[in-house]
Enzyme design. Structure first.
Site, PDB file in Angstrom:
ATOM      1  CG  MET A   1      -1.973  -1.085   1.198  1.00  0.00           C
ATOM      2  SD  MET A   1      -3.134  -0.853  -0.151  1.00  0.00           S
ATOM      3  CE  MET A   1      -4.245  -2.212   0.148  1.00  0.00           C
ATOM      4  CB  CYS A   2       0.645   4.343  -1.551  1.00  0.00           C
ATOM      5  SG  CYS A   2       0.966   3.281  -2.989  1.00  0.00           S
TER       6      CYS A   2
END
Length: 259
Positions: A1-2
């Site tokens: 994820m970011c």
């Protein structure tokens, strides 16, 4: 994820403090080392910085940390790649023009096998995030008039966000410079700073700032991030399905839908 970072303010404000904290998560205190980008609105223009290198060690990120660019609206993203190569074309935030303004978008999440609707907006890279953004812009292109008011726009954006969230994880920041739309599928937090201002300590770096020395009594600055960036402030944690439309540091529309 970011991880995401956004700012909405009623006066031009620099993002150096929050940006410094976020960049440490790009390869130092966090795993998001697959590129980063930030967009600062200046009137109708956008000042953009992108780098596929880890933000914690990027010379370009260091420049931005120490260069107090003043903006009322900003969007930042650090990437942990799950779809698409690690390259400049795949770094967020993504930008497209609509109705004579630049629209800036950053996404945290993943939608497997996403299929965008046809239209004039096409992705340059090969991430699901940019494909989603182009789909959103195509849907706006076909579904809203040029003079759509913020509330009408928010209604359409919420409907689209819910549709994307139903297919996967969709946390996003979107702006045209006048407003900032935020949607939480799984994780997002915000804080609004106003008088009386105090001091704050970053979680990810040994940096403290006294906002009272940097602001005026009339300033209102709101920060939106995937996770709180400071250790000594009370952040508002979004609920899944919660959205907010910000303008000049204030929430002008909001709601929560089941996801």
């Amino acid at each position: 994820m970011c991880e995401l970072l956004g700012m909405s303010a009623n006066t031009p404000t620099d993002l150096c403090f929050s940006f410094t904290g976020l960049t440490q998560r790009g390869g130092k205190t966090g795993p998001h080392k697959d590129g980063w980008g930030v967009a600062f609105y200046e009137g109708k223009g956008v000042r953009l910085f992108h780098d596929p290198q880890p933000s914690a060690t990027s010379p370009v990120a260091e420049l931005v940390q120490n260069y107090p660019i003043k903006s009322k609206t900003a969007i930042c993203h650090i990437r942990q790649a799950n779809v698409g190569d690690i390259c400049l074309a795949n770094t967020h935030p993504f930008v497209r023009e609509r109705w004579g303004r630049y629209w800036v978008f950053a996404h945290n999440g993943q939608i497997a096998n996403f299929v965008r609707q046809p239209g004039p907006y096409e992705p340059v890279g090969d991430t699901d995030s940019e494909a989603i953004f182009c789909d959103l812009m195509n849907r706006i292109h076909h579904g809203l008039p040029r003079d759509a008011m913020p509330q009408q726009l928010a209604t359409e954006l919420v409907a689209l966000a819910e549709e994307y969230a139903a297919q996967g994880v969709f946390n996003c920041l979107l702006s045209n410079g006048n407003w900032l739309f935020t949607y939480c599928s799984t994780k997002l937090a915000s804080i609004t700073r106003r008088a009386p201002f105090g001091a704050a300590q970053l979680k990810d770096a040994d940096v403290t700032v006294d906002f009272a020395a940097e602001t005026t009594p009339n300033d209102v600055v709101s920060i939106i991030a995937t996770e709180p960036l400071t250790s000594d402030e009370a952040w508002d944690i979004y609920q899944p399905g919660e959205w907010k439309l910000w303008e000049a540091g204030e929430v002008i529309a909001c709601g929560t839908r089941a996801v």
